[in-house]
Design a protein around this motif. Structure first.
Motif, PDB file in Angstrom:
ATOM      1  N   GLU A 146       5.150   1.400   7.857  1.00  0.00           N
ATOM      2  CA  GLU A 146       6.524   0.937   8.035  1.00  0.00           C
ATOM      3  C   GLU A 146       6.980   0.077   6.858  1.00  0.00           C
ATOM      4  O   GLU A 146       8.176  -0.108   6.638  1.00  0.00           O
ATOM      5  CB  GLU A 146       6.656   0.140   9.339  1.00  0.00           C
ATOM      6  N   LEU A 147       6.029  -0.441   6.083  1.00  0.00           N
ATOM      7  CA  LEU A 147       6.367  -1.271   4.927  1.00  0.00           C
ATOM      8  C   LEU A 147       6.683  -0.438   3.689  1.00  0.00           C
ATOM      9  O   LEU A 147       7.181  -0.969   2.689  1.00  0.00           O
ATOM     10  CB  LEU A 147       5.205  -2.219   4.609  1.00  0.00           C
ATOM     11  N   LYS A 148       6.405   0.840   3.745  1.00  0.00           N
ATOM     12  CA  LYS A 148       6.440   1.696   2.559  1.00  0.00           C
ATOM     13  C   LYS A 148       7.760   1.640   1.800  1.00  0.00           C
ATOM     14  O   LYS A 148       7.789   1.456   0.580  1.00  0.00           O
ATOM     15  CB  LYS A 148       6.139   3.136   2.965  1.00  0.00           C
ATOM     16  N   GLU A 149       8.877   1.786   2.496  1.00  0.00           N
ATOM     17  CA  GLU A 149      10.178   1.894   1.835  1.00  0.00           C
ATOM     18  C   GLU A 149      10.920   0.568   1.737  1.00  0.00           C
ATOM     19  O   GLU A 149      12.041   0.524   1.225  1.00  0.00           O
ATOM     20  CB  GLU A 149      11.052   2.909   2.584  1.00  0.00           C
ATOM     21  N   LEU A 150      10.319  -0.509   2.208  1.00  0.00           N
ATOM     22  CA  LEU A 150      10.996  -1.809   2.196  1.00  0.00           C
ATOM     23  C   LEU A 150      10.797  -2.509   0.856  1.00  0.00           C
ATOM     24  O   LEU A 150       9.668  -2.704   0.412  1.00  0.00           O
ATOM     25  CB  LEU A 150      10.469  -2.695   3.325  1.00  0.00           C
ATOM     26  N   ALA A 151      11.884  -2.897   0.207  1.00  0.00           N
ATOM     27  CA  ALA A 151      11.830  -3.599  -1.081  1.00  0.00           C
ATOM     28  C   ALA A 151      11.721  -5.100  -0.827  1.00  0.00           C
ATOM     29  O   ALA A 151      12.656  -5.870  -1.072  1.00  0.00           O
ATOM     30  CB  ALA A 151      13.068  -3.275  -1.908  1.00  0.00           C
ATOM     31  N   LEU A 152      10.562  -5.519  -0.357  1.00  0.00           N
ATOM     32  CA  LEU A 152      10.379  -6.902   0.074  1.00  0.00           C
ATOM     33  C   LEU A 152      10.211  -7.850  -1.110  1.00  0.00           C
ATOM     34  O   LEU A 152       9.693  -7.477  -2.162  1.00  0.00           O
ATOM     35  CB  LEU A 152       9.168  -7.000   1.000  1.00  0.00           C
ATOM     36  N   GLU A 153      10.635  -9.102  -0.889  1.00  0.00           N
ATOM     37  CA  GLU A 153      10.567 -10.135  -1.916  1.00  0.00           C
ATOM     38  C   GLU A 153       9.894 -11.384  -1.362  1.00  0.00           C
ATOM     39  O   GLU A 153       9.804 -11.571  -0.152  1.00  0.00           O
ATOM     40  CB  GLU A 153      11.986 -10.498  -2.389  1.00  0.00           C
ATOM     41  N   GLY A 154       9.438 -12.242  -2.267  1.00  0.00           N
ATOM     42  CA  GLY A 154       8.935 -13.554  -1.866  1.00  0.00           C
ATOM     43  C   GLY A 154       7.577 -13.500  -1.200  1.00  0.00           C
ATOM     44  O   GLY A 154       6.623 -12.961  -1.750  1.00  0.00           O
ATOM     45  N   GLU A 155       7.490 -14.035   0.013  1.00  0.00           N
ATOM     46  CA  GLU A 155       6.225 -14.164   0.722  1.00  0.00           C
ATOM     47  C   GLU A 155       6.132 -13.161   1.865  1.00  0.00           C
ATOM     48  O   GLU A 155       7.111 -12.896   2.553  1.00  0.00           O
ATOM     49  CB  GLU A 155       6.074 -15.581   1.279  1.00  0.00           C
ATOM     50  N   LEU A 156       4.926 -12.630   2.056  1.00  0.00           N
ATOM     51  CA  LEU A 156       4.681 -11.699   3.153  1.00  0.00           C
ATOM     52  C   LEU A 156       3.293 -11.948   3.720  1.00  0.00           C
ATOM     53  O   LEU A 156       2.315 -12.055   2.979  1.00  0.00           O
ATOM     54  CB  LEU A 156       4.786 -10.248   2.676  1.00  0.00           C
ATOM     55  N   SER A 157       3.213 -12.041   5.042  1.00  0.00           N
ATOM     56  CA  SER A 157       1.934 -12.152   5.736  1.00  0.00           C
ATOM     57  C   SER A 157       1.757 -10.906   6.595  1.00  0.00           C
ATOM     58  O   SER A 157       2.611 -10.591   7.427  1.00  0.00           O
ATOM     59  CB  SER A 157       1.911 -13.412   6.613  1.00  0.00           C
ATOM     60  N   ILE A 158       0.662 -10.185   6.375  1.00  0.00           N
ATOM     61  CA  ILE A 158       0.364  -8.981   7.156  1.00  0.00           C
ATOM     62  C   ILE A 158      -0.788  -9.305   8.099  1.00  0.00           C
ATOM     63  O   ILE A 158      -1.884  -9.665   7.661  1.00  0.00           O
ATOM     64  CB  ILE A 158      -0.018  -7.795   6.252  1.00  0.00           C
ATOM     65  N   LYS A 159      -0.538  -9.182   9.390  1.00  0.00           N
ATOM     66  CA  LYS A 159      -1.546  -9.501  10.392  1.00  0.00           C
ATOM     67  C   LYS A 159      -1.966  -8.240  11.148  1.00  0.00           C
ATOM     68  O   LYS A 159      -1.237  -7.267  11.208  1.00  0.00           O
ATOM     69  CB  LYS A 159      -1.002 -10.536  11.382  1.00  0.00           C
ATOM     70  N   GLY A 160      -3.157  -8.300  11.717  1.00  0.00           N
ATOM     71  CA  GLY A 160      -3.640  -7.182  12.520  1.00  0.00           C
ATOM     72  C   GLY A 160      -4.198  -6.045  11.701  1.00  0.00           C
ATOM     73  O   GLY A 160      -4.119  -4.878  12.103  1.00  0.00           O
ATOM     74  N   LEU A 161      -4.796  -6.351  10.545  1.00  0.00           N
ATOM     75  CA  LEU A 161      -5.329  -5.297   9.682  1.00  0.00           C
ATOM     76  C   LEU A 161      -6.538  -4.592  10.297  1.00  0.00           C
ATOM     77  O   LEU A 161      -7.018  -3.602   9.748  1.00  0.00           O
ATOM     78  CB  LEU A 161      -5.693  -5.874   8.312  1.00  0.00           C
ATOM     79  N   THR A 162      -7.007  -5.076  11.437  1.00  0.00           N
ATOM     80  CA  THR A 162      -8.046  -4.348  12.164  1.00  0.00           C
ATOM     81  C   THR A 162      -7.521  -2.995  12.638  1.00  0.00           C
ATOM     82  O   THR A 162      -8.305  -2.101  12.962  1.00  0.00           O
ATOM     83  CB  THR A 162      -8.518  -5.151  13.393  1.00  0.00           C
ATOM     84  N   ASN A 163      -6.195  -2.850  12.680  1.00  0.00           N
ATOM     85  CA  ASN A 163      -5.597  -1.586  13.114  1.00  0.00           C
ATOM     86  C   ASN A 163      -5.457  -0.576  11.979  1.00  0.00           C
ATOM     87  O   ASN A 163      -4.991   0.544  12.207  1.00  0.00           O
ATOM     88  CB  ASN A 163      -4.219  -1.849  13.730  1.00  0.00           C
ATOM     89  N   VAL A 164      -5.844  -0.974  10.761  1.00  0.00           N
ATOM     90  CA  VAL A 164      -5.835  -0.041   9.629  1.00  0.00           C
ATOM     91  C   VAL A 164      -7.220   0.585   9.528  1.00  0.00           C
ATOM     92  O   VAL A 164      -8.210  -0.106   9.316  1.00  0.00           O
ATOM     93  CB  VAL A 164      -5.481  -0.762   8.314  1.00  0.00           C
ATOM     94  N   LYS A 165      -7.283   1.888   9.667  1.00  0.00           N
ATOM     95  CA  LYS A 165      -8.572   2.566   9.801  1.00  0.00           C
ATOM     96  C   LYS A 165      -9.192   2.990   8.477  1.00  0.00           C
ATOM     97  O   LYS A 165     -10.376   3.292   8.413  1.00  0.00           O
ATOM     98  CB  LYS A 165      -8.423   3.784  10.715  1.00  0.00           C
ATOM     99  N   SER A 166      -8.402   3.047   7.412  1.00  0.00           N
ATOM    100  CA  SER A 166      -8.952   3.544   6.156  1.00  0.00           C
ATOM    101  C   SER A 166      -8.174   2.991   4.972  1.00  0.00           C
ATOM    102  O   SER A 166      -7.054   2.480   5.114  1.00  0.00           O
ATOM    103  CB  SER A 166      -8.905   5.076   6.119  1.00  0.00           C
ATOM    104  N   ALA A 167      -8.792   3.128   3.786  1.00  0.00           N
ATOM    105  CA  ALA A 167      -8.123   2.702   2.556  1.00  0.00           C
ATOM    106  C   ALA A 167      -6.882   3.543   2.303  1.00  0.00           C
ATOM    107  O   ALA A 167      -5.862   3.042   1.825  1.00  0.00           O
ATOM    108  CB  ALA A 167      -9.094   2.815   1.386  1.00  0.00           C
ATOM    109  N   MET A 168      -6.956   4.822   2.628  1.00  0.00           N
ATOM    110  CA  MET A 168      -5.805   5.705   2.430  1.00  0.00           C
ATOM    111  C   MET A 168      -4.615   5.237   3.255  1.00  0.00           C
ATOM    112  O   MET A 168      -3.466   5.250   2.799  1.00  0.00           O
ATOM    113  CB  MET A 168      -6.173   7.145   2.804  1.00  0.00           C
ATOM    114  N   GLU A 169      -4.895   4.801   4.479  1.00  0.00           N
ATOM    115  CA  GLU A 169      -3.824   4.296   5.335  1.00  0.00           C
ATOM    116  C   GLU A 169      -3.243   3.012   4.759  1.00  0.00           C
ATOM    117  O   GLU A 169      -2.031   2.790   4.806  1.00  0.00           O
ATOM    118  CB  GLU A 169      -4.355   4.049   6.749  1.00  0.00           C
ATOM    119  N   ALA A 170      -4.101   2.153   4.187  1.00  0.00           N
ATOM    120  CA  ALA A 170      -3.633   0.898   3.595  1.00  0.00           C
ATOM    121  C   ALA A 170      -2.690   1.160   2.429  1.00  0.00           C
ATOM    122  O   ALA A 170      -1.722   0.424   2.212  1.00  0.00           O
ATOM    123  CB  ALA A 170      -4.823   0.061   3.139  1.00  0.00           C
TER     124      ALA A 170
END
Length: 238
Positions: free
Chosen positions: A144-168
């Motif tokens: 869901e973050l792919k197309e967002l042109a985010l700026e400044g600070e970002l905290s990503i939580k729950g990375l236990t739900n990412v199953k692979s490097a490709m998904e990351a």
């Protein structure tokens, strides 16, 4: 103070205690057709009102509100939704994806918030997102973050739900050149002594972003994250 004696407003700030602790200003607010800025203080424990369709900025700092009314999703002109330190907030409106003009979503200090609404990636104008909590449902993943042109600070939580490097890699952080600070959290429902075999790969793929000035993470104590002179990040065993 009698709110009903006031003329139609474009900005309204209600904070502190006193009279407003014992009154419900929702009826007055619902009649403000031209309201563009609304700041409600910590005294609000429940919100049940219709808000002006012209609203641009909605602040609910330090509020004890647990949920926002689903009608919040109909504020199509809303640009800023700031819920900082709303420690009792449990969920955001399901239709948050409909806030097409939203540019800033601040949920810092919302410690009881454990998931995000689906399809936030549709908010194409979103520039500042303080926290993104990954979930297992469709529409709540790191992509869901792919197309967002985010700026400044970002905290990503729950990375236990990412199953692979490709998904990351689907977060596309390498294209977010205006991102300055990145915080990564693996906290989730698993044994703290266990070690996911892909954690290091997920960490490295999450750090492929230029211009980062600060990187923090909480799950891999064996790895130290360093920001290089060119703005990229690297890891090394501690």
């Amino acid at each position: 103070m009698d709110l009903t004696t006031l003329q139609p407003l474009q900005s309204l700030i209600l904070c502190g205690d006193g009279y407003f602790n014992h009154s419900n200003p929702s009826r007055f607010i619902s009649k403000q057709k031209y309201l563009k800025v609304l700041h409600l203080g910590f005294y609000m424990s429940n919100i049940e009102f219709k808000i002006s369709k012209q609203l641009r900025y909605l602040y609910l700092h330090n509020s004890t509100v647990k949920t926002l009314p689903e009608s919040t999703s109909s504020l199509l002109n809303l640009q800023t939704l700031s819920l900082k330190d709303c420690g009792s907030l449990k969920m955001l409106p399901k239709g948050t994806k409909n806030l097409k003009n939203l540019r800033y979503l601040d949920i810092r200090g919302c410690h009881t918030l454990t998931s995000m609404p689906v399809a936030l990636g549709q908010l194409s104008f979103l520039r500042k997102l303080s926290i993104f909590i990954l979930g297992k449902k469709d529409g709540c993943g790191i992509d869901e973050l792919k197309e967002l042109a985010l700026e400044g600070e970002l905290s990503i939580k729950g990375l236990t739900n990412v199953k692979s490097a490709m998904e990351a890699k689907m977060a596309n952080l390498i294209k977010k050149h205006n991102l300055r600070s990145l915080s990564l959290s693996w906290q989730g429902n698993r044994n703290e002594n266990s070690h996911h075999q892909n954690d290091e790969e997920v960490l490295l793929c999450s750090l492929t972003s230029f211009n980062l000035e600060e990187v923090t993470h909480n799950w891999l104590p064996r790895f130290d994250v360093s920001v290089l002179d060119d703005g990229s990040a690297s890891t090394k065993p501690c």
